[in-house]
Design a protein around this motif. Structure first.
Motif, PDB file in Angstrom:
ATOM      1  N   ALA A  15      24.829  38.648 -29.314  1.00  0.00           N
ATOM      2  CA  ALA A  15      24.176  37.986 -30.436  1.00  0.00           C
ATOM      3  C   ALA A  15      23.961  36.508 -30.133  1.00  0.00           C
ATOM      4  CB  ALA A  15      25.021  38.150 -31.704  1.00  0.00           C
ATOM      5  N   GLY A  16      24.929  35.869 -29.504  1.00  0.00           N
ATOM      6  CA  GLY A  16      24.779  34.466 -29.147  1.00  0.00           C
ATOM      7  C   GLY A  16      23.691  34.264 -28.102  1.00  0.00           C
ATOM      8  N   GLU A  17      23.607  35.183 -27.148  1.00  0.00           N
ATOM      9  CA  GLU A  17      22.570  35.089 -26.123  1.00  0.00           C
ATOM     10  C   GLU A  17      21.182  35.289 -26.725  1.00  0.00           C
ATOM     11  OE1 GLU A  17      22.213  37.144 -21.933  1.00  0.00           O
ATOM     12  OE2 GLU A  17      24.303  37.078 -22.590  1.00  0.00           O
ATOM     13  N   ALA A  18      21.066  36.238 -27.631  1.00  0.00           N
ATOM     14  CA  ALA A  18      19.790  36.488 -28.294  1.00  0.00           C
ATOM     15  C   ALA A  18      19.366  35.292 -29.137  1.00  0.00           C
ATOM     16  CB  ALA A  18      19.884  37.741 -29.158  1.00  0.00           C
ATOM     17  N   ALA A  19      20.312  34.680 -29.814  1.00  0.00           N
ATOM     18  CA  ALA A  19      19.998  33.504 -30.620  1.00  0.00           C
ATOM     19  C   ALA A  19      19.539  32.345 -29.744  1.00  0.00           C
ATOM     20  CB  ALA A  19      21.216  33.092 -31.449  1.00  0.00           C
ATOM     21  N   ALA A  20      20.162  32.192 -28.589  1.00  0.00           N
ATOM     22  CA  ALA A  20      19.754  31.114 -27.677  1.00  0.00           C
ATOM     23  C   ALA A  20      18.346  31.358 -27.144  1.00  0.00           C
ATOM     24  CB  ALA A  20      20.755  31.011 -26.531  1.00  0.00           C
ATOM     25  N   LEU A  21      18.025  32.615 -26.832  1.00  0.00           N
ATOM     26  CA  LEU A  21      16.687  32.923 -26.336  1.00  0.00           C
ATOM     27  C   LEU A  21      15.625  32.682 -27.396  1.00  0.00           C
ATOM     28  CD1 LEU A  21      17.285  36.207 -24.302  1.00  0.00           C
ATOM     29  CD2 LEU A  21      16.610  33.979 -23.418  1.00  0.00           C
ATOM     30  N   ILE A  22      15.928  33.041 -28.612  1.00  0.00           N
ATOM     31  CA  ILE A  22      14.955  32.885 -29.693  1.00  0.00           C
ATOM     32  C   ILE A  22      14.756  31.414 -30.038  1.00  0.00           C
ATOM     33  CG2 ILE A  22      14.606  33.322 -32.156  1.00  0.00           C
ATOM     34  CD1 ILE A  22      15.884  36.063 -31.683  1.00  0.00           C
ATOM     35  N   SER A  23      15.816  30.636 -30.018  1.00  0.00           N
ATOM     36  CA  SER A  23      15.721  29.248 -30.451  1.00  0.00           C
ATOM     37  C   SER A  23      15.237  28.301 -29.354  1.00  0.00           C
ATOM     38  CB  SER A  23      17.071  28.762 -30.979  1.00  0.00           C
ATOM     39  OG  SER A  23      18.024  28.776 -29.933  1.00  0.00           O
ATOM     40  N   THR A  24      15.168  28.769 -28.105  1.00  0.00           N
ATOM     41  CA  THR A  24      14.705  27.925 -27.010  1.00  0.00           C
ATOM     42  C   THR A  24      13.187  27.989 -26.936  1.00  0.00           C
ATOM     43  OG1 THR A  24      16.713  28.429 -25.792  1.00  0.00           O
ATOM     44  CG2 THR A  24      14.888  27.510 -24.520  1.00  0.00           C
ATOM     45  N   PRO A  25      12.504  26.839 -26.971  1.00  0.00           N
ATOM     46  CA  PRO A  25      11.040  26.865 -26.891  1.00  0.00           C
ATOM     47  C   PRO A  25      10.586  27.284 -25.497  1.00  0.00           C
ATOM     48  CG  PRO A  25      11.836  24.610 -26.883  1.00  0.00           C
ATOM     49  CD  PRO A  25      13.026  25.492 -27.125  1.00  0.00           C
ATOM     50  N   PRO A  26       9.392  27.847 -25.388  1.00  0.00           N
ATOM     51  CA  PRO A  26       8.914  28.261 -24.069  1.00  0.00           C
ATOM     52  C   PRO A  26       8.679  27.061 -23.165  1.00  0.00           C
ATOM     53  CG  PRO A  26       7.200  28.537 -25.711  1.00  0.00           C
ATOM     54  CD  PRO A  26       8.453  28.148 -26.437  1.00  0.00           C
ATOM     55  N   ARG A  27       8.830  27.287 -21.851  1.00  0.00           N
ATOM     56  CA  ARG A  27       8.627  26.203 -20.904  1.00  0.00           C
ATOM     57  C   ARG A  27       7.153  25.893 -20.769  1.00  0.00           C
ATOM     58  NH1 ARG A  27      11.785  27.443 -15.461  1.00  0.00           N
ATOM     59  NH2 ARG A  27       9.710  28.234 -15.069  1.00  0.00           N
ATOM     60  N   ALA A  28       6.856  24.640 -20.478  1.00  0.00           N
ATOM     61  CA  ALA A  28       5.477  24.240 -20.224  1.00  0.00           C
ATOM     62  C   ALA A  28       5.061  24.798 -18.870  1.00  0.00           C
ATOM     63  CB  ALA A  28       5.367  22.724 -20.232  1.00  0.00           C
ATOM     64  N   PRO A  29       3.791  25.164 -18.725  1.00  0.00           N
ATOM     65  CA  PRO A  29       3.358  25.691 -17.423  1.00  0.00           C
ATOM     66  C   PRO A  29       3.474  24.630 -16.342  1.00  0.00           C
ATOM     67  CG  PRO A  29       1.496  25.406 -18.906  1.00  0.00           C
ATOM     68  CD  PRO A  29       2.737  25.129 -19.692  1.00  0.00           C
ATOM     69  N   GLU A  30       3.900  25.077 -15.174  1.00  0.00           N
ATOM     70  CA  GLU A  30       4.054  24.143 -14.059  1.00  0.00           C
ATOM     71  C   GLU A  30       2.682  23.806 -13.482  1.00  0.00           C
ATOM     72  OE1 GLU A  30       6.822  25.634 -11.231  1.00  0.00           O
ATOM     73  OE2 GLU A  30       8.347  26.013 -12.733  1.00  0.00           O
ATOM     74  N   PRO A  31       2.481  22.568 -13.049  1.00  0.00           N
ATOM     75  CA  PRO A  31       1.179  22.213 -12.472  1.00  0.00           C
ATOM     76  C   PRO A  31       0.947  22.959 -11.167  1.00  0.00           C
ATOM     77  CG  PRO A  31       2.752  20.437 -12.194  1.00  0.00           C
ATOM     78  CD  PRO A  31       3.421  21.468 -13.068  1.00  0.00           C
ATOM     79  N   GLU A  32      -0.288  23.286 -10.922  1.00  0.00           N
ATOM     80  CA  GLU A  32      -0.652  24.003  -9.704  1.00  0.00           C
ATOM     81  C   GLU A  32      -0.665  23.028  -8.541  1.00  0.00           C
ATOM     82  OE1 GLU A  32      -1.190  27.221  -9.259  1.00  0.00           O
ATOM     83  OE2 GLU A  32      -0.782  27.673 -11.354  1.00  0.00           O
ATOM     84  N   LEU A  33       0.279  23.161  -7.644  1.00  0.00           N
ATOM     85  CA  LEU A  33       0.362  22.262  -6.501  1.00  0.00           C
ATOM     86  C   LEU A  33      -0.644  22.652  -5.417  1.00  0.00           C
ATOM     87  CD1 LEU A  33       4.231  21.882  -6.188  1.00  0.00           C
ATOM     88  CD2 LEU A  33       2.614  20.287  -7.200  1.00  0.00           C
ATOM     89  N   SER A  34      -1.002  23.917  -5.335  1.00  0.00           N
ATOM     90  CA  SER A  34      -1.910  24.358  -4.276  1.00  0.00           C
ATOM     91  C   SER A  34      -3.321  23.790  -4.483  1.00  0.00           C
ATOM     92  CB  SER A  34      -1.960  25.881  -4.222  1.00  0.00           C
ATOM     93  OG  SER A  34      -2.421  26.396  -5.455  1.00  0.00           O
ATOM     94  N   GLU A  35      -3.767  23.689  -5.734  1.00  0.00           N
ATOM     95  CA  GLU A  35      -5.102  23.145  -5.991  1.00  0.00           C
ATOM     96  C   GLU A  35      -5.169  21.657  -5.651  1.00  0.00           C
ATOM     97  OE1 GLU A  35      -6.366  23.958  -9.900  1.00  0.00           O
ATOM     98  OE2 GLU A  35      -6.119  26.123  -9.712  1.00  0.00           O
ATOM     99  N   SER A  36      -4.186  20.904  -6.065  1.00  0.00           N
ATOM    100  CA  SER A  36      -4.222  19.456  -5.797  1.00  0.00           C
ATOM    101  C   SER A  36      -4.058  19.161  -4.310  1.00  0.00           C
ATOM    102  CB  SER A  36      -3.150  18.741  -6.614  1.00  0.00           C
ATOM    103  OG  SER A  36      -1.872  19.181  -6.192  1.00  0.00           O
TER     104      SER A  36
END
Length: 55
Positions: free
Chosen positions: A26-47
């Motif tokens: 239950a604690g793990e599920a609560a942590a997953l739900i309350s954590t905002p999604p990560r921002a997408p990482e910049p594409e290093l191959s294009e730059s």
């Protein structure tokens, strides 16, 4: 039973009947739900490819 008699013995509390595994899950599920999604990482191959073309 008087108040002085009841103070001599500690009161026993009933166990809720929830297993440690359920509490941890239950604690793990609560942590997953309350954590905002990560921002997408910049594409290093294009730059890197555009940098090589400019050089």
């Amino acid at each position: 039973m008087s108040a002085t008699e009841s103070k001599g013995q500690p009161q026993r509390f009933a166990v809720a009947g929830v297993s440690m595994r359920d509490l941890l899950a239950a604690g793990e599920a609560a942590a997953l739900i309350s954590t905002p999604p990560r921002a997408p990482e910049p594409e290093l191959s294009e730059s890197a490819s555009t940098h090589r073309e400019a050089a």
